[in-house]
Design a protein around this motif. Structure first.
Motif, mmCIF file in Angstrom:
data_model
loop_
_atom_site.group_PDB
_atom_site.id
_atom_site.type_symbol
_atom_site.label_atom_id
_atom_site.label_comp_id
_atom_site.label_asym_id
_atom_site.label_seq_id
_atom_site.Cartn_x
_atom_site.Cartn_y
_atom_site.Cartn_z
ATOM 1 N N PRO A 93 26.460 24.572 24.018
ATOM 2 C CA PRO A 93 27.262 24.574 25.532
ATOM 3 C C PRO A 93 27.984 23.953 25.344
ATOM 4 C CG PRO A 93 24.864 23.192 25.153
ATOM 5 C CD PRO A 93 25.061 23.595 24.101
ATOM 6 N N ASP A 94 29.162 23.593 26.159
ATOM 7 C CA ASP A 94 29.897 22.201 27.125
ATOM 8 C C ASP A 94 30.803 22.082 25.680
ATOM 9 O OD1 ASP A 94 29.265 22.318 29.090
ATOM 10 O OD2 ASP A 94 27.779 20.984 28.336
ATOM 11 N N GLY A 95 31.168 23.058 24.433
ATOM 12 C CA GLY A 95 31.788 22.991 23.763
ATOM 13 C C GLY A 95 31.395 21.736 22.347
ATOM 14 N N ARG A 96 29.835 21.555 22.095
ATOM 15 C CA ARG A 96 29.575 20.384 21.376
ATOM 16 C C ARG A 96 29.661 21.297 20.130
ATOM 17 N NH1 ARG A 96 26.292 19.270 26.448
ATOM 18 N NH2 ARG A 96 26.834 17.452 26.466
ATOM 19 N N LYS A 97 29.762 20.687 18.871
ATOM 20 C CA LYS A 97 29.208 20.800 17.274
ATOM 21 C C LYS A 97 28.536 20.519 16.795
ATOM 22 C CE LYS A 97 34.698 20.186 17.235
ATOM 23 N NZ LYS A 97 35.379 19.644 16.681
ATOM 24 N N VAL A 98 28.011 21.540 15.805
ATOM 25 C CA VAL A 98 26.519 21.029 15.380
ATOM 26 C C VAL A 98 26.691 19.798 14.138
ATOM 27 C CG1 VAL A 98 25.171 22.086 13.179
ATOM 28 C CG2 VAL A 98 26.436 23.644 14.710
ATOM 29 N N SER A 99 28.309 20.045 13.633
ATOM 30 C CA SER A 99 28.143 18.595 12.612
ATOM 31 C C SER A 99 27.999 16.884 14.063
ATOM 32 C CB SER A 99 30.028 18.430 12.453
ATOM 33 O OG SER A 99 30.566 18.678 13.627
ATOM 34 N N GLN A 100 27.837 16.843 14.909
ATOM 35 C CA GLN A 100 27.546 15.755 16.234
ATOM 36 C C GLN A 100 26.441 15.867 16.619
ATOM 37 O OE1 GLN A 100 30.753 16.949 19.224
ATOM 38 N NE2 GLN A 100 32.386 16.184 18.239
ATOM 39 N N ILE A 101 25.479 17.242 16.325
ATOM 40 C CA ILE A 101 23.756 16.481 16.644
ATOM 41 C C ILE A 101 23.702 16.691 15.390
ATOM 42 C CG2 ILE A 101 24.637 18.810 18.385
ATOM 43 C CD1 ILE A 101 22.661 20.452 16.623
ATOM 44 N N PHE A 151 11.977 24.917 25.859
ATOM 45 C CA PHE A 151 13.326 25.006 26.136
ATOM 46 C C PHE A 151 13.938 25.110 24.299
ATOM 47 C CE2 PHE A 151 12.727 24.079 30.429
ATOM 48 C CZ PHE A 151 13.475 24.796 30.746
ATOM 49 N N PHE A 152 15.301 25.622 23.960
ATOM 50 C CA PHE A 152 16.071 25.343 23.016
ATOM 51 C C PHE A 152 16.282 23.769 23.540
ATOM 52 C CE2 PHE A 152 15.996 29.627 21.411
ATOM 53 C CZ PHE A 152 15.024 30.016 20.924
ATOM 54 N N TRP A 153 16.600 22.908 22.192
ATOM 55 C CA TRP A 153 17.018 21.341 22.224
ATOM 56 C C TRP A 153 17.417 20.496 21.648
ATOM 57 C CZ3 TRP A 153 16.224 19.137 27.482
ATOM 58 C CH2 TRP A 153 16.335 18.116 27.874
ATOM 59 N N ALA A 154 18.626 20.307 22.106
ATOM 60 C CA ALA A 154 19.300 19.593 21.529
ATOM 61 C C ALA A 154 20.135 17.932 21.108
ATOM 62 C CB ALA A 154 20.406 20.494 20.339
ATOM 63 N N GLY A 155 19.812 17.402 20.155
ATOM 64 C CA GLY A 155 20.297 16.003 21.017
ATOM 65 C C GLY A 155 20.971 15.172 19.674
ATOM 66 N N ASP A 156 21.291 13.790 19.449
ATOM 67 C CA ASP A 156 21.933 13.291 18.651
ATOM 68 C C ASP A 156 21.710 11.989 18.258
ATOM 69 O OD1 ASP A 156 22.865 11.976 20.789
ATOM 70 O OD2 ASP A 156 24.965 11.742 20.752
ATOM 71 N N SER A 157 20.081 11.527 19.433
ATOM 72 C CA SER A 157 19.696 10.271 18.958
ATOM 73 C C SER A 157 18.258 10.458 17.361
ATOM 74 C CB SER A 157 18.253 10.156 20.250
ATOM 75 O OG SER A 157 17.707 11.360 20.318
ATOM 76 N N ASP A 193 30.532 25.183 13.539
ATOM 77 C CA ASP A 193 30.108 24.226 13.975
ATOM 78 C C ASP A 193 30.251 24.603 15.604
ATOM 79 O OD1 ASP A 193 30.460 21.240 12.960
ATOM 80 O OD2 ASP A 193 32.456 21.130 13.720
ATOM 81 N N TRP A 194 29.892 25.415 16.081
ATOM 82 C CA TRP A 194 29.498 26.002 17.178
ATOM 83 C C TRP A 194 28.059 26.530 17.837
ATOM 84 C CZ3 TRP A 194 34.190 26.377 15.773
ATOM 85 C CH2 TRP A 194 35.450 25.027 15.897
ATOM 86 N N THR A 195 28.227 27.348 16.154
ATOM 87 C CA THR A 195 26.759 28.288 16.617
ATOM 88 C C THR A 195 25.764 28.708 15.616
ATOM 89 O OG1 THR A 195 28.452 30.221 16.900
ATOM 90 C CG2 THR A 195 26.818 30.983 16.274
ATOM 91 N N LEU A 196 24.499 28.260 15.373
ATOM 92 C CA LEU A 196 23.484 28.282 14.748
ATOM 93 C C LEU A 196 22.074 29.911 14.975
ATOM 94 C CD1 LEU A 196 21.495 24.663 16.040
ATOM 95 C CD2 LEU A 196 23.011 25.220 13.894
#
Length: 690
Positions: free
Chosen positions: A106-114, A67-73, A49-52
């Motif tokens: 980063p910062d403890g973010r999870k894959v299930s939250q992006i 960059f590698f870029w992630a978000g929840d939008s 849940d923290w690694t891709l």
């Protein structure tokens, strides 16, 4: 309608289980990167849940601020954050070509939250490629199964078996009484456990019958790169009765993180192969009157692999074994397989003019029978092949029989500073028997794996005794501390070490001109198999002496001798004008009958001496004493300038029922002396003298 449903079920099953035929299990598949610009492509998996994980990732590296870029939008845009690269850095991306990358959010973010991951250029605010995470996505995580279900009458229990990743699982609170002779951890496929399964190495990597467990958490790893998708059950298997003592079923498509291990590409070309340990295997082939042996092991550059014929025809015994000690010479880039003979479980030393211990055949006056013809070391795996004759060419060699099973021995350990084998860290704990010419060939080896091993624990900090007021040191032998003790400090560590003032082999700060006392705590010594050379102590200061048996059988010892600083009756080199302290360790004495007064002979002339025992049982007496004029070892008073005659009469003496008093002879003249026993039978001797 039915074909469409079947296709959907297949796609769903493939999406849930990312173990495909194209490669190893990598985690749960998210999707392929959509390519828009700059040749971005690749497959994206969720490791946890923290690694891709990006597989076969490509990018031409020509973006200005990419960059590698992630978000929840809803889609990639400015409302996102940078994901560090495979090195944990947030630098502008460089060129990638079919590479495999692990990215940790980063910062403890999870894959299930992006909602998405993109290769994004901040300057132009364009996504060069992206992939969308499905809604309600469940990332891989450790999974708990049921506890081990014991068979009727089996004394086995555990908590719920838990898979940490695709290869590693824990049996918590595992209990087993160890009553079975051939019980192993076991896995395989099929509806229930069967003999067609395979062994699982224990927590230390051994493939031998397991020991008793008392509520321990046992962590095991499936062998040879196997994963949870290759197993239908985990069991405790009794090979003797061909039945499972306990088992648990493994569900299909378990959503767990992938293992971090990779399979090594080594595969033996010889027909026979025996997996001795998770990290060590031997393969062989018999051709004519010779046998070709290949040793392969995941050992360090300064470690050896030993293998050979047992010193016993009925068990795997080190004493008397004829072994090859194989190692990789990193400086010369070559392999060595030296012929050794084991006569004692010690380093090779000269005892009374004879070499004893783990000695090269050449040192024993024989020839090296092994011929090395290939060796290599790659990714931590040392592989060495050598050839030798089946029949012994010298008396110290042992035969390699092909018509019957043969017991063998093996070990893995470190080489000392002289490149000689030191104390082993791995060795056979049970008998190992091979059939050299079995038809069809025997082969139970599995592939070696790279990575995934826990790093060696850091060595304990070395203590230092630096107090200037410290003058007395108390020393005692004890365990060497394993990997965190002396093995973490020295290249080759022994099994036992000195503890000084309760500290494991500390540094001592001493000053010149001061007097120090070392008190050695010594346990009663057991019988020695052979006489040791008599050492000489040339040091100065304080010595500690104690009394121990001087013969080889403790039950028959009737005399005691002096041990000084742990050495048997050594020679002491002392200097005039110096102060020496001798600390005598005295055990409580048993009750003795009152001694008779010691007579004195004051007459002059001729004395007659004979030999008599000093104890009550002559049959077990092993030493003799002098009787002068019928008295046991009396004191003789002699004067200068006079001539004395001693007549010695030698004949077997009978035992006296009780000890006689020790007289004193003060007379002058001639005395006769002889030798007689000084003790009673071994079982009745209870006193010691200085």
């Amino acid at each position: 309608m039915f074909p469409i449903c079947f296709v959907l079920l297949v796609l769903i099953a493939r999406d849930c289980n990312s173990q495909d035929d194209e490669g190893p299990y990598r985690g749960k598949f998210i999707g392929k990167l959509n390519s828009y610009h700059h040749q971005v492509s690749g497959d994206v998996y969720a490791v946890d849940d923290w690694t891709l994980l990006l597989v076969d990732f490509n990018y031409d590296g020509t973006g200005d601020d990419t960059f590698f870029w992630a978000g929840d939008s809803g889609r990639p845009g400015p409302m996102g954050y940078i994901v560090p690269d495979q090195h944990g850095k947030t630098n502008i991306l460089e060129r990638y070509y079919n590479e495999e990358l692990r990215l940790r959010l980063p910062d403890g973010r999870k894959v299930s939250q992006i909602a998405w991951l993109a290769v994004y250029d901040i300057a132009s605010q364009n996504a060069f490629g992206d992939v969308y995470v499905p809604e309600e996505f469940e990332a891989p995580a450790p999974r708990a199964l049921a506890p081990l279900a014991p068979a009727p009458g089996a004394r086995v229990s555990s908590g719920r078996v838990r898979f940490l990743d695709a290869s590693t699982f824990i049996i918590p609170e595992f209990r087993y009484d160890g009553s079975g002779e051939e019980v192993y951890f076991w896995t395989g496929v099929g509806p229930q456990p069967s003999s067609r399964g395979m062994k699982i190495p224990d927590e230390d990597g051994y493939l031998e019958p397991i020991r008793a467990y008392n509520g321990e958490d046992v962590q095991l790893v499936l062998p040879g790169g196997k994963t949870v998708f290759d197993a239908d059950w985990i069991a405790l298997w009794d090979a003797g009765s061909r039945a499972a003592l306990a088992s648990v079923l493994v569900p299909d498509a378990l959503n767990v993180p992938p293992g971090v291990m990779k399979i090594h590409n080594h595969k033996t070309s010889l027909p026979h192969c025996k997996q001795l340990h998770r990290d060590y295997q031997v393969s062989w082939e018999v051709f004519g009157n010779q046998v070709t042996i290949q040793l392969a092991g995941q050992v360090g550059e300064n470690e050896y692999m030993a293998f050979g014929i047992s010193g016993s025809d009925t068990s795997s015994a080190m004493l008397g074994a004829d072994v090859a000690v194989a190692a990789w010479d990193a400086r010369l880039k070559r392999g060595l397989a030296t012929d050794y003979n084991i006569t004692a479980k010690t380093p090779c030393v000269s005892v009374l003019g004879q070499w004893r211990g783990v000695c090269r055949d050449e040192r024993l006056g024989a020839q090296d029978s092994n011929q090395v013809f290939s060796a290599a070391r790659d990714d931590g795996l040392t592989v060495l092949s050598y050839r030798r004759q089946l029949a012994p060419s010298e008396p110290i060699d042992r035969e390699w029989p092909t018509e019957k099973p043969v017991f063998v021995v093996w070990a893995v350990g470190a080489l000392d500073h002289e490149l000689e084998p030191a104390f082993h860290r791995l060795y056979h704990k049970h008998d190992v028997r091979l059939q050299l010419a079995q038809n069809p060939p025997e082969n139970d080896c599995f592939p070696f794996t790279i990575g995934g091993r826990a790093p060696a624990p850091a060595a304990w900090e070395r203590a230092a005794l630096t107090d200037p007021a410290l003058r007395v040191f108390r020393a005692a032998l004890g365990p060497a501390g394993g990997a965190r003790g002396l093995a973490g400090r020295a290249r080759a560590a022994p099994a036992r070490a000195w503890y000084v003032n309760g500290q494991l082999a500390p540094d001592l700060q001493l000053r010149r001109g001061l007097h120090y006392t070392v008190k050695v705590r010594q346990r009663p010594a057991r019988a020695r198999p052979a006489a040791a050379p008599r050492p000489a102590l040339h040091g100065q200061g304080t010595s500690t002496a104690s009394s121990r048996p001087t013969c080889s059988c403790a039950a028959a010892c009737t005399t005691r001798s002096r041990y000084v600083n742990g050495q048997l009756a050594p020679d002491l080199q002392l200097r005039r004008g110096l102060h020496y302290t001798v600390k005598v360790r005295q055990r409580p004495a048993r009750a003795r009958p009152a001694a008779a007064p010691r007579p004195a002979l004051h007459g002059q002339g001729t004395s007659t001496a004979s030999s008599r025992p000093t104890c009550s049982c002559a049959a077990a007496c092993t030493t003799r004493s002098r009787y002068v004029n019928g008295q046991l070892a009396p004191d003789l008073q002699l004067r200068r300038g006079l001539h004395y005659t001693v007549k010695v009469r030698q004949r077997p003496a009978r035992a006296r029922p009780a000890a006689a008093p020790r007289p004193a002879l003060h007379g002058q003249g001639t005395s006769t002396a002889s030798s007689r026993p000084t003790c009673s039978c071994a079982a009745a001797c209870t006193t010691r003298s200085r």
